[in-house]
Write an enzyme that holds these catalytic residues in place. Structure first.
Site, PDB file in Angstrom:
ATOM      1  N   ASN A  12      27.301 -21.395  34.111  1.00 49.68           N
ATOM      2  CA  ASN A  12      26.672 -20.667  33.010  1.00 49.68           C
ATOM      3  C   ASN A  12      27.607 -19.503  32.676  1.00 49.68           C
ATOM      4  OD1 ASN A  12      25.160 -19.038  31.373  1.00 49.68           O
ATOM      5  ND2 ASN A  12      23.348 -19.007  32.676  1.00 49.68           N
ATOM      6  N   LYS A  19      27.977 -17.554  36.070  1.00 46.36           N
ATOM      7  CA  LYS A  19      27.048 -17.891  37.161  1.00 46.36           C
ATOM      8  C   LYS A  19      27.297 -19.343  37.538  1.00 46.36           C
ATOM      9  CE  LYS A  19      23.348 -14.848  35.640  1.00 46.36           C
ATOM     10  NZ  LYS A  19      22.684 -14.881  34.352  1.00 46.36           N
ATOM     11  N   ARG A  95      25.782 -24.742  30.879  1.00 47.83           N
ATOM     12  CA  ARG A  95      24.792 -24.216  29.950  1.00 47.83           C
ATOM     13  C   ARG A  95      25.560 -23.808  28.696  1.00 47.83           C
ATOM     14  NH1 ARG A  95      22.692 -18.313  29.203  1.00 47.83           N
ATOM     15  NH2 ARG A  95      21.048 -18.720  27.732  1.00 47.83           N
ATOM     16  N   HIS A 184      16.165 -20.621  24.898  1.00 46.19           N
ATOM     17  CA  HIS A 184      15.471 -20.877  26.181  1.00 46.19           C
ATOM     18  C   HIS A 184      14.920 -22.310  26.240  1.00 46.19           C
ATOM     19  CE1 HIS A 184      14.316 -16.305  26.354  1.00 46.19           C
ATOM     20  NE2 HIS A 184      15.432 -16.528  27.025  1.00 46.19           N
ATOM     21  N   HIS A 212       7.954 -17.806  28.172  1.00 43.77           N
ATOM     22  CA  HIS A 212       9.106 -17.433  29.000  1.00 43.77           C
ATOM     23  C   HIS A 212       9.320 -15.929  28.836  1.00 43.77           C
ATOM     24  CE1 HIS A 212      13.332 -18.182  30.597  1.00 43.77           C
ATOM     25  NE2 HIS A 212      13.424 -16.956  30.097  1.00 43.77           N
ATOM     26  N   LEU A 213       9.003 -15.169  29.894  1.00 44.38           N
ATOM     27  CA  LEU A 213       9.106 -13.708  29.800  1.00 44.38           C
ATOM     28  C   LEU A 213      10.125 -13.190  30.813  1.00 44.38           C
ATOM     29  CD1 LEU A 213       5.274 -12.815  29.723  1.00 44.38           C
ATOM     30  CD2 LEU A 213       6.776 -13.209  27.770  1.00 44.38           C
ATOM     31  N   GLY A 214      11.360 -13.089  30.392  1.00 40.69           N
ATOM     32  CA  GLY A 214      12.400 -12.482  31.227  1.00 40.69           C
ATOM     33  C   GLY A 214      12.882 -11.248  30.486  1.00 40.69           C
ATOM     34  N   GLY A 216      15.039 -11.398  28.153  1.00 45.86           N
ATOM     35  CA  GLY A 216      14.780 -11.987  26.840  1.00 45.86           C
ATOM     36  C   GLY A 216      13.449 -12.734  26.961  1.00 45.86           C
ATOM     37  N   ARG A 245      15.094  -5.687  23.168  1.00 47.41           N
ATOM     38  CA  ARG A 245      15.105  -6.234  21.799  1.00 47.41           C
ATOM     39  C   ARG A 245      13.752  -6.028  21.128  1.00 47.41           C
ATOM     40  NH1 ARG A 245      17.268 -12.072  23.487  1.00 47.41           N
ATOM     41  NH2 ARG A 245      18.181 -11.232  25.362  1.00 47.41           N
ATOM     42  N   ARG A 289       8.976  -3.666  35.992  1.00 49.25           N
ATOM     43  CA  ARG A 289       8.478  -3.039  37.234  1.00 49.25           C
ATOM     44  C   ARG A 289       8.390  -1.522  37.086  1.00 49.25           C
ATOM     45  NH1 ARG A 289      12.514  -6.786  40.529  1.00 49.25           N
ATOM     46  NH2 ARG A 289      13.636  -6.278  38.636  1.00 49.25           N
ATOM     47  N   GLU A 338       6.531 -14.952  35.883  1.00 51.38           N
ATOM     48  CA  GLU A 338       6.301 -15.460  37.243  1.00 51.38           C
ATOM     49  C   GLU A 338       5.752 -14.387  38.178  1.00 51.38           C
ATOM     50  OE1 GLU A 338      10.085 -17.123  38.559  1.00 51.38           O
ATOM     51  OE2 GLU A 338      10.236 -18.222  36.675  1.00 51.38           O
ATOM     52  N   ASN A 339       6.032 -13.118  37.839  1.00 51.46           N
ATOM     53  CA  ASN A 339       5.738 -12.053  38.815  1.00 51.46           C
ATOM     54  C   ASN A 339       4.709 -11.023  38.399  1.00 51.46           C
ATOM     55  OD1 ASN A 339       7.710 -12.635  40.989  1.00 51.46           O
ATOM     56  ND2 ASN A 339       9.149 -12.449  39.296  1.00 51.46           N
ATOM     57  N   GLU A 389      16.480 -23.557  35.274  1.00 56.63           N
ATOM     58  CA  GLU A 389      17.372 -24.116  34.258  1.00 56.63           C
ATOM     59  C   GLU A 389      18.561 -24.861  34.881  1.00 56.63           C
ATOM     60  OE1 GLU A 389      17.313 -21.078  30.691  1.00 56.63           O
ATOM     61  OE2 GLU A 389      16.701 -20.112  32.534  1.00 56.63           O
TER      62      GLU A 389
END
Ligand code: AMP
Length: 407
Positions: A12, A19, A95, A184, A212-214, A216, A245, A289, A338-339, A389
């Site tokens: 990626n 990555k 990717r 995504h 999808h909440l990251g 982005g 953003r 967080r 996820e968290n 992914e």
């Protein structure tokens, strides 16, 4: 290496980072993973993890060629490596951010592929050149090994015209391909399929909303296995409020910033992409967080940021229920999805009218694992599914190399 073992290298490549994961695909096992950071900058380094050990190597990593070189060397390293010979890498999956309207599915990388990918550069001027550099670099080291491109955009190529054409003069679509593409896609595809598997229901019968909440963030409406709408647009700036953003705003605002605040295109771009979102609202942080912590201490702007974030997300969920004429499953994924039990609860609050009922106890404290968090009488299933992914990229790569062998 055993005969039935097939190692796939997943890359990626970003503009200043690469990555990677080496995945043994018959067991879907990650043998090694890591990242090369700050390519071409001061303080460049490799972070590598394998055999339950981690190592950081600081080095002068000038460009993507050097980055890929260092990744291959560490994979072959006596202490930290996981392969003995370079020919144990059977395929490479990349990717790729933008495939425009050309790539509707993952594809084998050929000379034609590269030509077409170059045509997509204006659509993703920061990302696609990095992907191209990564492909070129690994090709120099592994010229005979098949390579596959897996696109962020291709899953959304099933959207109908009414979802992807913007209400601006049509010639901008015809001549310049300005339209909604969505991103995504690999994540939305993975978690929606996984949700159907998890509930043991046929994927092609379901209406699924994937959230999808990251850093982005995007949301997709997936009807009978096909993406019919998604919140990101021509660029990844449209849609939900994100870490830095803005997501959707009055389209006149950029023009006003330019005219009344004398901002040039680069500074408007930076304001909306890097200084807005929950960071811009709170003035504190882009990290969820930090904001949750501050909100607990009654920080007004942190609370406001979280309110706006979940309110706008809730409205998108409502609009996608309308777009599909219903919903069977809502899936939360990526870092925040996820968290953050707080964001999940706040977002779904008030949606009981649609048959969406969260089990607050199951939701509380649930982090990073697959779970059904809907209450037993909820008509709509609410799931948390960690995204993966890299695994999708490795699987697509495997499928394409198998199809090559069968030709
Ligand atoms: P990603 O881009 O998928 O890595 O997601 C990054 C986002 O996930 C950041 O905003 C983090 O604050 C958020 N995140 C990670 N862990 C947690 C957590 N335990 N609670 C809330 N947000 C989290």
């Amino acid at each position: 290496m055993k005969d039935n073992q097939t190692n796939i290298l997943v890359l990626n490549c970003g503009s200043s980072s690469v990555k990677y994961q080496l995945i043994e695909i018959s067991k879907e096992k990650v043998l090694a993973r890591g990242v090369v950071e700050r390519i071409g900058l001061e303080g460049s380094r490799l972070k590598h993890e394998a055999k339950k050990r981690k190592i950081i190597i600081e080095d002068h990593i000038l460009d993507h060629d050097t980055a890929i070189d260092i990744i291959i060397k560490i994979l072959l390293n006596d202490d930290f490596g996981v392969i003995k010979n370079i020919n144990e890498i059977k395929a490479v999956g990349h990717r790729v951010v933008h495939g425009g309207e050309f790539f509707i599915k993952s594809s084998l990388i050929t000379d034609d592929f590269m030509e077409t990918l170059k045509e997509c550069i204006p659509l993703a001027p920061l990302h696609n050149p990095a992907n191209i550099m990564g492909i070129t670099a690994i090709k120099k080291i592994l010229p005979e090994v098949p390579q596959v491109g897996v696109f962020d955009t291709s899953f959304h190529q099933t959207m109908p015209e009414k979802a992807y054409i913007y209400p601006i003069p049509y010639e901008f679509y015809e001549k310049n391909r300005i339209r909604k593409y969505g991103f995504h896609g690999t994540s939305h595809r993975y978690v929606s399929r996984r949700a159907a598997e998890f509930l043991k229901i046929k994927y092609e019968t379901l209406k699924i909303i994937t959230v999808h909440l990251g850093n982005g963030a995007s949301i997709a409406a997936i009807d009978k296995g096909k993406s019919i709408d998604t919140s990101m647009g021509y660029t990844p700036l449209e849609g939900l409020v994100m870490g830095t953003r803005s997501g959707d705003i009055d389209p006149a605002i950029p023009m006003i910033l330019a005219r009344d605040f004398r901002m040039n295109p680069a500074s408007v771009d930076s304001l909306l992409n890097k200084k807005s979102g929950v960071l811009g609202i709170s003035g504190i942080s882009s990290d969820m967080r930090d904001l949750e912590e501050k909100a607990l201490k009654n920080d007004k702007r942190a609370k406001l940021a979280l309110d706006i974030y979940s309110y706008r997300l809730k409205k998108y969920i409502g609009s996608y229920i309308a777009a599909m004429g219903g919903v069977n499953i809502i899936v939360f994924t990526a870092g925040i999805g996820e968290n953050s039990d707080y964001i999940r609860e706040k977002t779904l609050e008030g949606l009981e009218f649609f048959g969406i009922k969260l089990d607050k106890k199951k939701n509380k404290g649930l982090r990073g694992k697959e779970a059904d968090i809907s209450s037993p009488d909820s008509k709509v299933k609410i799931l948390v599914i960690p995204t993966n992914e890299e695994l999708v990229i490795a699987r697509d790569t495997r499928d394409i190399i198998i199809s090559l062998k069968n030709k």
